[in-house]
Design an enzyme around this catalytic site. Structure first.
Site, PDB file in Angstrom:
ATOM      1  N   TYR A  48       0.839  -1.214   0.000  1.00  0.00           N
ATOM      2  CA  TYR A  48       0.000   0.000   0.000  1.00  0.00           C
ATOM      3  C   TYR A  48       0.869   1.257   0.000  1.00  0.00           C
ATOM      4  O   TYR A  48       0.352   2.362  -0.146  1.00  0.00           O
ATOM      5  CB  TYR A  48      -0.931   0.053   1.222  1.00  0.00           C
ATOM      6  CG  TYR A  48      -1.896  -1.096   1.368  1.00  0.00           C
ATOM      7  CD1 TYR A  48      -2.094  -2.013   0.337  1.00  0.00           C
ATOM      8  CD2 TYR A  48      -2.622  -1.272   2.543  1.00  0.00           C
ATOM      9  CE1 TYR A  48      -2.977  -3.074   0.488  1.00  0.00           C
ATOM     10  CE2 TYR A  48      -3.510  -2.325   2.697  1.00  0.00           C
ATOM     11  CZ  TYR A  48      -3.675  -3.227   1.674  1.00  0.00           C
ATOM     12  OH  TYR A  48      -4.553  -4.272   1.834  1.00  0.00           O
ATOM     13  N   HIS A 107       0.475 -11.802   1.986  1.00  0.00           N
ATOM     14  CA  HIS A 107      -0.582 -11.024   1.327  1.00  0.00           C
ATOM     15  C   HIS A 107      -1.452 -11.874   0.377  1.00  0.00           C
ATOM     16  O   HIS A 107      -2.664 -11.716   0.352  1.00  0.00           O
ATOM     17  CB  HIS A 107       0.036  -9.832   0.600  1.00  0.00           C
ATOM     18  CG  HIS A 107      -0.899  -8.693   0.412  1.00  0.00           C
ATOM     19  ND1 HIS A 107      -0.506  -7.386   0.475  1.00  0.00           N
ATOM     20  CD2 HIS A 107      -2.235  -8.639   0.146  1.00  0.00           C
ATOM     21  CE1 HIS A 107      -1.544  -6.592   0.286  1.00  0.00           C
ATOM     22  NE2 HIS A 107      -2.606  -7.337   0.070  1.00  0.00           N
TER      23      HIS A 107
HETATM   24  N1  LIG Z   1      -5.599  -8.750   2.139  1.00  0.00           N
HETATM   25  C1  LIG Z   1      -6.046  -8.328   0.984  1.00  0.00           C
HETATM   26  O1  LIG Z   1      -5.789  -8.947  -0.048  1.00  0.00           O
HETATM   27  C2  LIG Z   1      -6.881  -7.108   0.914  1.00  0.00           C
HETATM   28  C3  LIG Z   1      -7.005  -6.310   2.032  1.00  0.00           C
HETATM   29  N2  LIG Z   1      -7.765  -5.167   1.998  1.00  0.00           N
HETATM   30  C4  LIG Z   1      -7.898  -4.389   3.249  1.00  0.00           C
HETATM   31  O2  LIG Z   1      -9.287  -4.265   3.549  1.00  0.00           O
HETATM   32  C5  LIG Z   1      -9.595  -2.883   3.734  1.00  0.00           C
HETATM   33  C6  LIG Z   1     -11.042  -2.581   3.402  1.00  0.00           C
HETATM   34  O3  LIG Z   1     -11.344  -2.928   2.070  1.00  0.00           O
HETATM   35  P1  LIG Z   1     -11.547  -1.843   0.902  1.00  0.00           P
HETATM   36  O4  LIG Z   1     -11.191  -2.533  -0.359  1.00  0.00           O
HETATM   37  O5  LIG Z   1     -10.841  -0.602   1.253  1.00  0.00           O
HETATM   38  O6  LIG Z   1     -13.108  -1.619   0.815  1.00  0.00           O
HETATM   39  P2  LIG Z   1     -14.325  -1.355   1.811  1.00  0.00           P
HETATM   40  O7  LIG Z   1     -15.318  -2.434   1.567  1.00  0.00           O
HETATM   41  O8  LIG Z   1     -13.859  -1.086   3.182  1.00  0.00           O
HETATM   42  O9  LIG Z   1     -14.947  -0.058   1.168  1.00  0.00           O
HETATM   43  C7  LIG Z   1     -14.278   1.173   1.184  1.00  0.00           C
HETATM   44  C8  LIG Z   1     -15.137   2.126   0.383  1.00  0.00           C
HETATM   45  O10 LIG Z   1     -16.394   2.293   1.039  1.00  0.00           O
HETATM   46  C9  LIG Z   1     -16.647   3.673   1.267  1.00  0.00           C
HETATM   47  N3  LIG Z   1     -17.371   3.737   2.543  1.00  0.00           N
HETATM   48  C10 LIG Z   1     -16.886   3.483   3.782  1.00  0.00           C
HETATM   49  N4  LIG Z   1     -17.852   3.593   4.704  1.00  0.00           N
HETATM   50  C11 LIG Z   1     -18.988   3.920   4.033  1.00  0.00           C
HETATM   51  C12 LIG Z   1     -20.315   4.158   4.447  1.00  0.00           C
HETATM   52  N5  LIG Z   1     -20.657   4.062   5.722  1.00  0.00           N
HETATM   53  N6  LIG Z   1     -21.224   4.479   3.487  1.00  0.00           N
HETATM   54  C13 LIG Z   1     -20.862   4.556   2.184  1.00  0.00           C
HETATM   55  N7  LIG Z   1     -19.619   4.319   1.740  1.00  0.00           N
HETATM   56  C14 LIG Z   1     -18.680   4.011   2.657  1.00  0.00           C
HETATM   57  C15 LIG Z   1     -15.287   4.321   1.296  1.00  0.00           C
HETATM   58  O11 LIG Z   1     -15.389   5.657   0.885  1.00  0.00           O
HETATM   59  P3  LIG Z   1     -14.480   6.828   1.478  1.00  0.00           P
HETATM   60  O12 LIG Z   1     -13.110   6.307   1.721  1.00  0.00           O
HETATM   61  O13 LIG Z   1     -14.570   7.879   0.431  1.00  0.00           O
HETATM   62  O14 LIG Z   1     -15.126   7.242   2.770  1.00  0.00           O
HETATM   63  C16 LIG Z   1     -14.525   3.503   0.255  1.00  0.00           C
HETATM   64  O15 LIG Z   1     -14.821   3.960  -1.057  1.00  0.00           O
HETATM   65  C17 LIG Z   1      -8.576  -2.183   2.834  1.00  0.00           C
HETATM   66  O16 LIG Z   1      -8.521  -0.792   3.083  1.00  0.00           O
HETATM   67  C18 LIG Z   1      -7.335  -2.973   3.151  1.00  0.00           C
HETATM   68  O17 LIG Z   1      -6.812  -2.552   4.395  1.00  0.00           O
HETATM   69  C19 LIG Z   1      -8.438  -4.824   0.859  1.00  0.00           C
HETATM   70  C20 LIG Z   1      -8.325  -5.577  -0.283  1.00  0.00           C
HETATM   71  C21 LIG Z   1      -7.530  -6.771  -0.352  1.00  0.00           C
HETATM   72  O1  LIG Z   2      -5.683  -4.101  -1.345  1.00  0.00           O
HETATM   73  C1  LIG Z   2      -5.106  -5.180  -1.247  1.00  0.00           C
HETATM   74  O2  LIG Z   2      -4.692  -5.615  -0.159  1.00  0.00           O
HETATM   75  C2  LIG Z   2      -4.879  -6.016  -2.436  1.00  0.00           C
HETATM   76  O3  LIG Z   2      -4.423  -7.105  -2.277  1.00  0.00           O
HETATM   77  C3  LIG Z   2      -5.164  -5.554  -3.841  1.00  0.00           C
HETATM   78  O4  LIG Z   2      -5.264  -6.676  -4.681  1.00  0.00           O
HETATM   79  C4  LIG Z   2      -6.383  -4.822  -4.051  1.00  0.00           C
HETATM   80  O5  LIG Z   2      -7.414  -5.734  -3.718  1.00  0.00           O
HETATM   81  C5  LIG Z   2      -6.541  -4.347  -5.450  1.00  0.00           C
HETATM   82  O6  LIG Z   2      -7.617  -4.090  -5.817  1.00  0.00           O
HETATM   83  C6  LIG Z   2      -5.408  -4.220  -6.388  1.00  0.00           C
HETATM   84  O7  LIG Z   2      -5.903  -3.830  -7.652  1.00  0.00           O
END
Ligand SMILES: NC(=O)C1=CN([C@@H]2O[C@H](COP(=O)(O)OP(=O)(O)OC[C@H]3O[C@@H](n4cnc5c(N)ncnc54)[C@H](OP(=O)(O)O)[C@@H]3O)[C@@H](O)[C@H]2O)C=CC1
Ligand SMILES: O=C(O)C(=O)[C@@H](O)[C@H](O)C(=O)CO
Length: 277
Positions: A48, A107
């Protein structure tokens, strides 16, 4: 807030905070704001490029280190090189100005590259060195976990997987729970896709005088899962924590469970074939 006790004894809060895409000074402000809103678990990753941002946010929050659970993740490109991986974890700690990570995860399994067992052995070493307290994985399927058990004798304490109402991971949750592995939900709000306007969820949320985000997060907690929602602004950060004053009925849980579909992933990242380095 209630807690989960991991199989190694460490406690994690019921909800965490995702930091993907929170970078630089605006990211640091958003993360400090989340700590002020009450989040005590922060989820970052080397990939990230914001471990320094997270460290800056922690410093600005004036919350003591031992009240926080900081998670980071090893990227796939380091899996085959143990020394480079240990150096990377130390570099991440230097960047975040921390002495240790509370939770450190692989990851992605990257099964075609097939170096995740070596990487898991590295995390076992990193834990022995005191660089990380608990060790776990993300996106691991049963076949990957079985190899860790067979080849190292150690199972992760956490498996962080994509999980939301359109992809509820019933089988993976059952597998994790049978093996004392806590399921964390990434993209717990489906990354703000059409999930948040789904008519069934809108209808159920109204009954509880909650918004759809709050309903979804409470549904995840009720499944025994730890969600890590990301939200940039304080109002949403607070709203996403304001979920401990209602309970979802069994009927409504079943209606939400019925929304899951085999192709419900947000980004089609199936860990059986998807690779990320
Ligand atoms: N291990 C892995 O492979 C992965 C891990 N992750 C982790 O998981 C975390 C969360 O997943 P993420 O993909 O960010 O998605 P989320 O499902 O947490 O959604 C985030 C989005 O939702 C919006 N949002 C948040 N709260 C609200 C609400 N109450 N009402 C409307 N919209 C809302 C945010 O907008 P805004 O920010 O504009 O408020 C943002 O656009 C990541 O940040 C990361 O730390 C994610 C993907 C892969
Ligand atoms: O956000 C993370 O942790 C990821 O592993 C990414 O794959 C993320 O989900 C992504 O969308 C990258 O395009």
């Amino acid at each position: 807030m209630s807690f989960h006790e991991l199989s190694d004894g460490q406690q994690l809060p019921a909800v965490g905070f995702g930091t993907y895409k929170l970078n630089g000074i605006t990211g640091a402000h958003a993360i400090t704001s989340a700590i002020k809103a009450g989040y005590r678990l922060l989820d970052t990753a080397f990939n990230y490029q914001n471990e320094g941002t997270v460290g800056q946010a922690i410093k600005a929050s004036h919350v003591s280190r031992d009240e926080l659970i900081i998670t980071s993740k090893l990227p796939g490109k380091y899996y085959s090189d143990q020394q480079a991986s240990i150096d990377l974890i130390q570099e991440s700690l230097f960047r975040s100005k921390l002495d240790y990570f509370d939770l450190y995860l692989l990851h992605w399994p990257n099964p075609i590259d097939d170096h995740y067992v070596e990487a898991w052995n590295t995390l076992i070493q990193a834990q022995k060195f005191g660089l990380v307290k608990s060790i776990g994985v993300c996106n691991f399927l049963p076949e990957h976990l079985e190899r860790l058990q067979a080849e190292t004798g150690h199972l992760p304490v956490v498996n962080q997987i994509e999980l939301h109402p359109f992809f509820n991971q019933a089988e993976m949750r059952a597998y994790n729970s049978e093996h004392n592995i806590l399921t964390e939900a990434w993209s717990p709000l489906g990354r703000a896709s059409d999930l948040l306007t789904n008519p069934t969820l809108v209808d159920i949320a109204k009954k509880y005088h909650k918004n759809v985000g709050q309903l979804i997060l409470k549904w995840e907690i009720s499944l025994g899962v730890l969600p890590i929602p990301k939200a940039t602004h304080f109002a949403r950060q607070v709203s996403n924590l304001d979920i401990f004053d209602f309970d979802i009925t069994e009927d409504d849980m079943a209606r939400i469970n019925a929304l899951s579909k085999p192709d419900g992933r947000t980004n089609n990242q199936d860990p059986a074939s998807y690779q990320e380095f």
